[in-house]
Motif scaffolding. Structure first.
Motif, PDB file in Angstrom:
ATOM      1  N   ASP A 173     -57.764   8.682 -48.621  1.00  0.00           N
ATOM      2  CA  ASP A 173     -56.865   7.749 -48.111  1.00  0.00           C
ATOM      3  C   ASP A 173     -55.798   8.490 -47.839  1.00  0.00           C
ATOM      4  OD1 ASP A 173     -55.747   5.914 -46.945  1.00  0.00           O
ATOM      5  OD2 ASP A 173     -55.983   3.992 -48.316  1.00  0.00           O
ATOM      6  N   PHE A 174     -55.891   8.762 -46.367  1.00  0.00           N
ATOM      7  CA  PHE A 174     -55.053   9.938 -45.733  1.00  0.00           C
ATOM      8  C   PHE A 174     -54.184   8.878 -45.093  1.00  0.00           C
ATOM      9  CE2 PHE A 174     -58.566  13.221 -45.674  1.00  0.00           C
ATOM     10  CZ  PHE A 174     -57.478  14.204 -46.084  1.00  0.00           C
ATOM     11  N   VAL A 175     -54.686   7.739 -44.562  1.00  0.00           N
ATOM     12  CA  VAL A 175     -53.687   7.095 -44.085  1.00  0.00           C
ATOM     13  C   VAL A 175     -52.445   6.130 -45.552  1.00  0.00           C
ATOM     14  CG1 VAL A 175     -53.070   4.952 -43.509  1.00  0.00           C
ATOM     15  CG2 VAL A 175     -55.613   5.197 -42.732  1.00  0.00           C
ATOM     16  N   GLU A 176     -52.572   6.208 -46.827  1.00  0.00           N
ATOM     17  CA  GLU A 176     -51.952   6.219 -47.909  1.00  0.00           C
ATOM     18  C   GLU A 176     -51.204   6.629 -47.610  1.00  0.00           C
ATOM     19  OE1 GLU A 176     -50.049   3.518 -50.490  1.00  0.00           O
ATOM     20  OE2 GLU A 176     -51.271   3.160 -49.046  1.00  0.00           O
ATOM     21  N   MET A 177     -51.329   8.369 -47.540  1.00  0.00           N
ATOM     22  CA  MET A 177     -51.256   9.651 -47.769  1.00  0.00           C
ATOM     23  C   MET A 177     -50.366   9.935 -46.757  1.00  0.00           C
ATOM     24  SD  MET A 177     -54.245  11.636 -49.254  1.00  0.00           S
ATOM     25  CE  MET A 177     -53.293  13.501 -48.886  1.00  0.00           C
ATOM     26  N   GLY A 178     -50.087   9.616 -45.819  1.00  0.00           N
ATOM     27  CA  GLY A 178     -49.063   9.479 -44.693  1.00  0.00           C
ATOM     28  C   GLY A 178     -49.703  10.698 -43.774  1.00  0.00           C
ATOM     29  N   LEU A 179     -50.044  10.684 -43.111  1.00  0.00           N
ATOM     30  CA  LEU A 179     -51.222  11.791 -42.515  1.00  0.00           C
ATOM     31  C   LEU A 179     -50.455  12.013 -41.379  1.00  0.00           C
ATOM     32  CD1 LEU A 179     -53.121  14.791 -43.232  1.00  0.00           C
ATOM     33  CD2 LEU A 179     -54.658  13.517 -41.878  1.00  0.00           C
ATOM     34  N   ARG A 180     -49.605  12.933 -40.976  1.00  0.00           N
ATOM     35  CA  ARG A 180     -48.764  13.188 -39.720  1.00  0.00           C
ATOM     36  C   ARG A 180     -48.886  14.330 -39.734  1.00  0.00           C
ATOM     37  NH1 ARG A 180     -44.694   8.706 -39.025  1.00  0.00           N
ATOM     38  NH2 ARG A 180     -45.138   7.469 -40.427  1.00  0.00           N
ATOM     39  N   MET A 181     -49.543  14.835 -37.981  1.00  0.00           N
ATOM     40  CA  MET A 181     -49.199  16.587 -36.661  1.00  0.00           C
ATOM     41  C   MET A 181     -48.078  15.624 -36.231  1.00  0.00           C
ATOM     42  SD  MET A 181     -52.268  14.880 -38.243  1.00  0.00           S
ATOM     43  CE  MET A 181     -52.732  13.377 -36.566  1.00  0.00           C
ATOM     44  N   PRO A 182     -46.960  16.782 -36.674  1.00  0.00           N
ATOM     45  CA  PRO A 182     -45.404  17.082 -36.254  1.00  0.00           C
ATOM     46  C   PRO A 182     -46.337  17.609 -34.712  1.00  0.00           C
ATOM     47  CG  PRO A 182     -45.401  17.966 -38.014  1.00  0.00           C
ATOM     48  CD  PRO A 182     -46.850  17.826 -37.816  1.00  0.00           C
ATOM     49  N   GLY A 223     -62.316   7.856 -37.872  1.00  0.00           N
ATOM     50  CA  GLY A 223     -60.668   7.459 -37.742  1.00  0.00           C
ATOM     51  C   GLY A 223     -60.337   8.194 -37.182  1.00  0.00           C
ATOM     52  N   ILE A 224     -58.580   6.318 -36.417  1.00  0.00           N
ATOM     53  CA  ILE A 224     -58.129   6.649 -35.395  1.00  0.00           C
ATOM     54  C   ILE A 224     -56.497   6.861 -35.368  1.00  0.00           C
ATOM     55  CG2 ILE A 224     -57.116   4.891 -34.067  1.00  0.00           C
ATOM     56  CD1 ILE A 224     -59.870   3.759 -34.181  1.00  0.00           C
ATOM     57  N   SER A 225     -56.123   7.995 -34.997  1.00  0.00           N
ATOM     58  CA  SER A 225     -55.112   8.423 -34.572  1.00  0.00           C
ATOM     59  C   SER A 225     -54.385   8.421 -33.400  1.00  0.00           C
ATOM     60  CB  SER A 225     -55.156  10.001 -35.249  1.00  0.00           C
ATOM     61  OG  SER A 225     -55.440  10.674 -37.141  1.00  0.00           O
ATOM     62  N   LEU A 226     -52.842   7.780 -33.407  1.00  0.00           N
ATOM     63  CA  LEU A 226     -52.359   7.252 -31.906  1.00  0.00           C
ATOM     64  C   LEU A 226     -51.214   8.161 -32.679  1.00  0.00           C
ATOM     65  CD1 LEU A 226     -52.258   3.451 -32.915  1.00  0.00           C
ATOM     66  CD2 LEU A 226     -54.335   5.225 -31.742  1.00  0.00           C
ATOM     67  N   ILE A 227     -50.992   8.127 -30.973  1.00  0.00           N
ATOM     68  CA  ILE A 227     -49.534   9.031 -30.380  1.00  0.00           C
ATOM     69  C   ILE A 227     -47.966   8.184 -30.707  1.00  0.00           C
ATOM     70  CG2 ILE A 227     -47.592  10.767 -28.797  1.00  0.00           C
ATOM     71  CD1 ILE A 227     -50.444  11.262 -27.785  1.00  0.00           C
ATOM     72  N   ARG A 282     -40.757   9.702 -32.501  1.00  0.00           N
ATOM     73  CA  ARG A 282     -41.229  11.113 -33.214  1.00  0.00           C
ATOM     74  C   ARG A 282     -41.394  11.798 -33.049  1.00  0.00           C
ATOM     75  NH1 ARG A 282     -42.851   7.139 -39.358  1.00  0.00           N
ATOM     76  NH2 ARG A 282     -40.666   6.306 -39.058  1.00  0.00           N
ATOM     77  N   GLU A 283     -42.303  11.903 -31.980  1.00  0.00           N
ATOM     78  CA  GLU A 283     -43.653  12.567 -31.370  1.00  0.00           C
ATOM     79  C   GLU A 283     -43.932  13.787 -32.320  1.00  0.00           C
ATOM     80  OE1 GLU A 283     -40.108  15.524 -30.544  1.00  0.00           O
ATOM     81  OE2 GLU A 283     -40.467  14.818 -28.572  1.00  0.00           O
ATOM     82  N   GLU A 284     -45.023  12.588 -33.441  1.00  0.00           N
ATOM     83  CA  GLU A 284     -46.555  13.127 -34.286  1.00  0.00           C
ATOM     84  C   GLU A 284     -47.503  12.532 -33.664  1.00  0.00           C
ATOM     85  OE1 GLU A 284     -43.217  13.254 -38.449  1.00  0.00           O
ATOM     86  OE2 GLU A 284     -44.019  11.502 -37.541  1.00  0.00           O
ATOM     87  N   ILE A 285     -47.917  12.421 -34.315  1.00  0.00           N
ATOM     88  CA  ILE A 285     -49.284  12.012 -34.008  1.00  0.00           C
ATOM     89  C   ILE A 285     -49.939  11.330 -35.459  1.00  0.00           C
ATOM     90  CG2 ILE A 285     -52.349  11.885 -33.917  1.00  0.00           C
ATOM     91  CD1 ILE A 285     -51.767  14.377 -31.905  1.00  0.00           C
ATOM     92  N   ILE A 286     -50.501  10.477 -35.683  1.00  0.00           N
ATOM     93  CA  ILE A 286     -50.444   9.346 -36.791  1.00  0.00           C
ATOM     94  C   ILE A 286     -51.221   9.056 -37.072  1.00  0.00           C
ATOM     95  CG2 ILE A 286     -49.148   7.844 -39.050  1.00  0.00           C
ATOM     96  CD1 ILE A 286     -46.964   8.148 -36.548  1.00  0.00           C
ATOM     97  N   LEU A 287     -52.233   9.345 -38.387  1.00  0.00           N
ATOM     98  CA  LEU A 287     -53.787   8.319 -38.850  1.00  0.00           C
ATOM     99  C   LEU A 287     -53.516   6.550 -38.937  1.00  0.00           C
ATOM    100  CD1 LEU A 287     -56.451   8.623 -39.172  1.00  0.00           C
ATOM    101  CD2 LEU A 287     -55.616   9.412 -41.522  1.00  0.00           C
ATOM    102  N   GLN A 288     -53.329   6.841 -38.196  1.00  0.00           N
ATOM    103  CA  GLN A 288     -53.200   4.668 -38.219  1.00  0.00           C
ATOM    104  C   GLN A 288     -55.095   4.511 -39.051  1.00  0.00           C
ATOM    105  OE1 GLN A 288     -51.173   3.077 -37.438  1.00  0.00           O
ATOM    106  NE2 GLN A 288     -49.883   4.682 -35.880  1.00  0.00           N
TER     107      GLN A 288
END
Length: 515
Positions: A98-107, A76-80, A84-90
């Motif tokens: 499908d965590f991309v569809e679920m909108g996986l975000r790390m505050p 997987g690839i996650s971008l900062i 929004r000051e989040e890390i988002i699974l792109q």
């Protein structure tokens, strides 16, 4: 897009539990082969991710390449997201859900992902369901038995995380982690390039849409003056063929010589604010007055430098200006003759009624005052027209001498209202450039305005002082003042502030002349 990679990559995959590997080569041969395979794997990933500058396609190419060179089932690839000051699974590949569809975000500041980013180092875990640093319980239930997170870099900063995941228990070898780290930076740079390219395309798309919607002719010129782009209005106005003129120097573009000359004059204004230049164009196809203006272009992303040339047809505006000028001159001229005759008649009437009743004398005086106001109005209209037509500037003008003259001329007017009129001039004032007659008239209008709207017994001060490279003229009084809602309009023609204390007559042109 599939990659045809060499079987040499198999040497990088460490054996699973229960597997047996027979090694018939020496340790030095294995190390050399590993280094060679390592370099080859990184090169293959670099070739893969550089096949496209489309951001989404680059993401997918990167995931496919990582799956080929590392012994894992998912990646997987996650971008900062700095905004929004989040890390988002792109993007992801091989995951069960499908965590991309679920909108996986790390505050910000939470979880293993942020630890990887802030520490800027590789992080390896075993069973994620037993990992307390995982921020999302959904991901803990994914069944990942081993994972490695590598920070991605671009332009010397961490931009995201490349993750390698295994659904089987697995120990990542030092060679695996070195390869993951190297691949992460290759992917980070490729994604940053793709992001910038996409951003440039979006910007250009917006600019082209904007240019297409403009009714004015727009030309984009390169740093050396070559024609890079033009909008439909430019093609229609000058009858150009975009395919023939793009890339050509301005002199060879087919534009009228007057436009080319005006653009050259604008380009020559290196140390001056760029102004609009009116150009009279007379060709077989076009007869018009065109206003040309030039704006510098600087793109920090691409480094492009050039010019935006805007050409506007102002023929109807200039014709209206000319008609207005002719009307003012005609009306003023036609009014002067009857005003002169009326003034002569009033002078004669004043003599005839010198021995008349006070009521008759008062009526004659009222008529004379009205006549003088009309004469001032005509003079002010002509003055404004004269100013708009342009003035010849003189050098070596002393504003202290003009100010002294203005105070002397208005002293009697102030004394009639028992007002104190004073002058404050700074020593050693610099000379200024301007038109002496009109500077005196502007200063006089300013002082007269202060006297008019200051009560009897008030004070009016005229200050002239220097401020670095300027000379400032100020009129200060303790009169009625200007209401805040009227301050933006006091220099408009014919605008007068209404109120019970403002009973003075005037045309509303005095401060327009000052401006």
């Amino acid at each position: 897009m599939a990659l045809n990679l060499s079987d040499d990559f198999a040497i990088l995959a460490q054996p699973r539990a229960g597997m047996t590997v027979t090694n018939q080569t020496s340790p030095s041969d294995v190390n050399a082969s590993q280094r060679t395979a390592h370099i080859a794997a990184v090169n293959q990933v670099m070739l893969a991710v550089n096949q496209s500058l489309d951001f989404e396609e680059t993401l997918q190419l990167a995931l496919a390449a990582v799956m080929k060179v590392l012994p894992v089932e998912a990646t997987g690839i996650s971008l900062i997201d700095d905004r929004r000051e989040e890390i988002i699974l792109q993007a992801q590949r091989g995951w069960r859900r499908d965590f991309v569809e679920m909108g996986l975000r790390m505050p910000i500041g939470k979880g293993l992902a942020w630890e990887c980013v802030t520490a800027d180092e590789l992080i390896v875990t075993g069973d994620v369901s037993k990992e307390p640093r995982i921020a999302h319980t959904e991901f803990q239930a994914e069944g990942i038995m081993a994972q490695a997170l590598a920070p991605m870099h671009a332009d010397g900063r961490v931009t995201g995380i490349l993750s390698a995941l295994s659904y089987q228990p697995y120990d990542f070898s030092p060679e695996d982690l070195k390869l993951l780290s190297a691949v992460a930076d290759v992917v980070g740079s490729a994604l940053e390039n793709a992001r910038r390219y996409t951003s440039v395309l979006n910007t250009l798309g917006r600019q082209q849409a904007l240019m297409a919607g403009l009714s004015d002719a727009v030309f984009v010129l390169g740093e050396r003056g070559s024609l890079i782009d033009l909008n439909p209005a430019a093609i229609a106005l000058f009858g150009l063929e975009s395919a023939q003129v793009l890339g050509a120097p301005l002199e060879e573009s087919g534009l009228p010589d007057a436009i080319v000359s005006a653009t050259s004059r604008l380009l020559a204004q290196e140390q001056q604010p760029r102004q609009e230049i009116d150009v009279a164009v007379q060709t077989d196809r076009l007869r018009a007055i065109l206003a040309c203006s030039l704006t510098p272009l600087h793109d920090q992303t691409t480094g492009f430098k050039g010019w935006l040339l805007l050409v506007r047809d102002v023929t109807h505006l200039r014709m209206m200006d000319e008609l207005k000028t002719q009307m003012v001159q005609t009306v003023s001229h036609d009014l002067r003759s009857p005003l002169g005759s009326t003034n002569t008649a009033l002078l004669m009437l004043r003599e005839l009624t010198r021995t008349g009743t006070p009521q008759v004398q008062r009526l004659v005086e009222l008529a004379s005052q009205g006549l003088r106001r009309m004469e001032r109005l005509v003079d002010n209209l002509l003055n404004l027209q004269h100013l708009e037509d342009g003035l010849v500037l003189e050098h070596g003008i002393r504003l202290d001498e003009i100010a002294t003259q203005v105070i002397e001329e208005h002293q009697a007017e102030a004394e009639l209202k028992q007002q104190t009129l004073t002058l404050h001039v700074e020593d050693n004032l610099p000379f200024v450039a301007g038109n002496e007659v009109w500077l005196e008239r502007a200063m006089a209008n300013y002082v007269s305005n202060g006297i008019k709207y200051t009560h009897e017994g008030g004070r009016i001060e005229l200050h002239v002082r220097s401020d670095e490279e300027r000379v400032l003229v100020e009129v200060i009084d303790n009169g009625l003042g200007i209401p805040e809602d009227a301050q933006a309009r006091v220099f408009e023609r014919f605008y007068r502030i209404l109120g019970e204390d403002r009973t003075k007559q005037g045309s509303g042109l005095g401060l327009s002349i000052v401006k």
